[in-house]
Design an enzyme around this catalytic site. Structure first.
Site, PDB file in Angstrom:
ATOM      1  N   ASP A  36      25.321  -3.192  -6.048  1.00  0.00           N
ATOM      2  CA  ASP A  36      23.800  -3.171  -5.276  1.00  0.00           C
ATOM      3  C   ASP A  36      23.500  -1.701  -5.703  1.00  0.00           C
ATOM      4  O   ASP A  36      23.986  -0.267  -6.188  1.00  0.00           O
ATOM      5  CB  ASP A  36      23.591  -2.529  -3.486  1.00  0.00           C
ATOM      6  CG  ASP A  36      23.867  -3.918  -2.844  1.00  0.00           C
ATOM      7  OD1 ASP A  36      24.403  -5.018  -4.094  1.00  0.00           O
ATOM      8  OD2 ASP A  36      23.779  -4.196  -2.339  1.00  0.00           O
ATOM      9  N   HIS A  53      19.689  -0.727  -5.958  1.00  0.00           N
ATOM     10  CA  HIS A  53      18.626   0.124  -5.252  1.00  0.00           C
ATOM     11  C   HIS A  53      17.995   1.200  -5.354  1.00  0.00           C
ATOM     12  O   HIS A  53      17.649   2.472  -5.339  1.00  0.00           O
ATOM     13  CB  HIS A  53      19.204   1.046  -3.847  1.00  0.00           C
ATOM     14  CG  HIS A  53      19.502  -0.256  -2.236  1.00  0.00           C
ATOM     15  ND1 HIS A  53      18.367  -1.535  -2.260  1.00  0.00           N
ATOM     16  CD2 HIS A  53      20.757  -1.069  -1.911  1.00  0.00           C
ATOM     17  CE1 HIS A  53      19.336  -2.515  -1.505  1.00  0.00           C
ATOM     18  NE2 HIS A  53      19.933  -2.136  -0.851  1.00  0.00           N
ATOM     19  N   ASP A  84      20.108  -6.491  -5.386  1.00  0.00           N
ATOM     20  CA  ASP A  84      19.307  -5.763  -4.778  1.00  0.00           C
ATOM     21  C   ASP A  84      19.460  -4.083  -5.830  1.00  0.00           C
ATOM     22  O   ASP A  84      19.255  -3.135  -5.696  1.00  0.00           O
ATOM     23  CB  ASP A  84      20.058  -5.032  -3.461  1.00  0.00           C
ATOM     24  CG  ASP A  84      20.048  -5.674  -1.907  1.00  0.00           C
ATOM     25  OD1 ASP A  84      18.517  -6.193  -1.947  1.00  0.00           O
ATOM     26  OD2 ASP A  84      20.589  -5.325  -1.576  1.00  0.00           O
ATOM     27  N   ASN A 111      19.051 -10.182  -0.995  1.00  0.00           N
ATOM     28  CA  ASN A 111      17.532 -10.292  -0.054  1.00  0.00           C
ATOM     29  C   ASN A 111      16.346  -8.935  -0.246  1.00  0.00           C
ATOM     30  O   ASN A 111      15.364  -9.683  -0.291  1.00  0.00           O
ATOM     31  CB  ASN A 111      17.973  -9.784   1.339  1.00  0.00           C
ATOM     32  CG  ASN A 111      18.992  -8.519   1.437  1.00  0.00           C
ATOM     33  OD1 ASN A 111      19.747  -7.978   0.173  1.00  0.00           O
ATOM     34  ND2 ASN A 111      18.541  -7.512   2.455  1.00  0.00           N
ATOM     35  N   HIS A 112      16.878  -7.919  -1.188  1.00  0.00           N
ATOM     36  CA  HIS A 112      15.925  -7.382  -1.409  1.00  0.00           C
ATOM     37  C   HIS A 112      14.537  -8.011  -2.413  1.00  0.00           C
ATOM     38  O   HIS A 112      13.727  -7.368  -2.191  1.00  0.00           O
ATOM     39  CB  HIS A 112      16.195  -5.798  -1.857  1.00  0.00           C
ATOM     40  CG  HIS A 112      16.129  -5.262  -0.290  1.00  0.00           C
ATOM     41  ND1 HIS A 112      15.818  -3.717   0.018  1.00  0.00           N
ATOM     42  CD2 HIS A 112      17.978  -5.531   0.117  1.00  0.00           C
ATOM     43  CE1 HIS A 112      16.393  -3.873   1.344  1.00  0.00           C
ATOM     44  NE2 HIS A 112      17.318  -4.059   1.092  1.00  0.00           N
ATOM     45  N   HIS A 117      26.320  -6.630  -1.264  1.00  0.00           N
ATOM     46  CA  HIS A 117      25.351  -6.623   0.387  1.00  0.00           C
ATOM     47  C   HIS A 117      25.438  -5.399   1.146  1.00  0.00           C
ATOM     48  O   HIS A 117      24.783  -5.190   1.664  1.00  0.00           O
ATOM     49  CB  HIS A 117      24.939  -7.884   0.662  1.00  0.00           C
ATOM     50  CG  HIS A 117      24.931  -8.429   2.061  1.00  0.00           C
ATOM     51  ND1 HIS A 117      23.236  -7.613   2.158  1.00  0.00           N
ATOM     52  CD2 HIS A 117      25.043  -8.726   3.311  1.00  0.00           C
ATOM     53  CE1 HIS A 117      22.754  -8.295   2.997  1.00  0.00           C
ATOM     54  NE2 HIS A 117      23.435  -8.693   3.919  1.00  0.00           N
TER      55      HIS A 117
END
Length: 241
Positions: free
Chosen positions: A25, A27, A54, A80-81, A193
């Site tokens: 991820d 982010h 993500d 999921n983001h 995740h």
């Protein structure tokens, strides 16, 4: 937002010119990732980088996601983001307060037009990737596989899309249960995740989100041919500043 046809699985032939890497991820910490790539000798003219999703939320550089997705050497699955952003624009059925707490404020503060632009790009991301390697087929998902046989993934995503997507994007069950069941039909499955202190292997599933977006974390790059992780240990916190 115009309807976007999301590919279920995107497939890539073997890279005969360079190396293929996977990363956990991101982010919104693209500069940190770029530094990690530079230290490992990543060559964007020959190598490819595959993300387990993500890309956005939490970090200061979320707006750079579209710039990275436009690069011919960078490929990602939907996390999921990204799903938060797509659902927010598509029908608004998102707990905005919860999303904001988890880093979605940058998106919610954009104009409607910019939100649509980002959501349309993120909606095009596949749920799964397949990469041919010298050692065999490697799959990538954000969270976990909803099937024990990779060949059945596409069918389940069509026949039971809600349950299949939920597991692909949100499940932490494998790590919570220390489930070492292999996913048949793959040499390896690579996921993110759930943050882990170091790359963790359960069966043939490689968990590589080592928190490169956290102050005390680091980005793991996994060579998809050898399944060796680089770096093998956290970087000094000063290197992530």
């Amino acid at each position: 937002m115009q309807p976007v046809i999301q590919p279920v699985i995107q497939r890539y032939a073997r890279n005969t010119a360079g190396r293929d890497w996977a990363v956990g991820d991101i982010h919104g910490y693209f500069s940190r990732l770029r530094d990690t790539l530079a230290r490992t000798g990543f060559d964007c003219t020959r190598d490819r980088l595959f993300s387990v999703g993500d890309l956005i939320d939490r970090g200061p550089e979320c707006h750079a996601a579209l710039e990275w997705l436009a690069q011919p050497w960078f490929h990602a699955v939907q996390g999921n983001h990204e799903d938060y952003a797509v659902r927010h624009v598509r029908h608004g059925l998102v707990d905005a307060d919860n999303w904001r707490v988890n880093g979605g404020g940058w998106f919610l503060s954009m104009t409607d037009e910019d939100q649509r632009r980002y959501a349309e790009a993120l909606a095009r991301l596949p749920l799964a990737l397949e990469v041919e390697t010298e050692a065999g087929l490697v799959g990538l998902l954000h969270a976990d596989s909803p099937v024990r046989d990779w060949d059945k993934l596409e069918g389940m995503l069509h026949s039971r899309p809600r349950r299949a997507r939920d597991i692909c994007l949100w499940s932490r069950r494998r790590l919570e249960r220390h489930d070492a069941t292999c996913v048949a039909g793959l040499h390896a499955l690579v996921v993110g995740h759930t943050p882990v202190a170091r790359p963790t292997v359960l069966g043939n599933v490689y968990h590589i989100d080592t928190g490169g977006w956290r102050p005390d974390g680091y980005f793991t790059l996994l060579d998809l041919s050898t399944l060796r992780a680089v770096p093998a240990r956290p970087l000094p916190s000063a290197a992530l500043a």
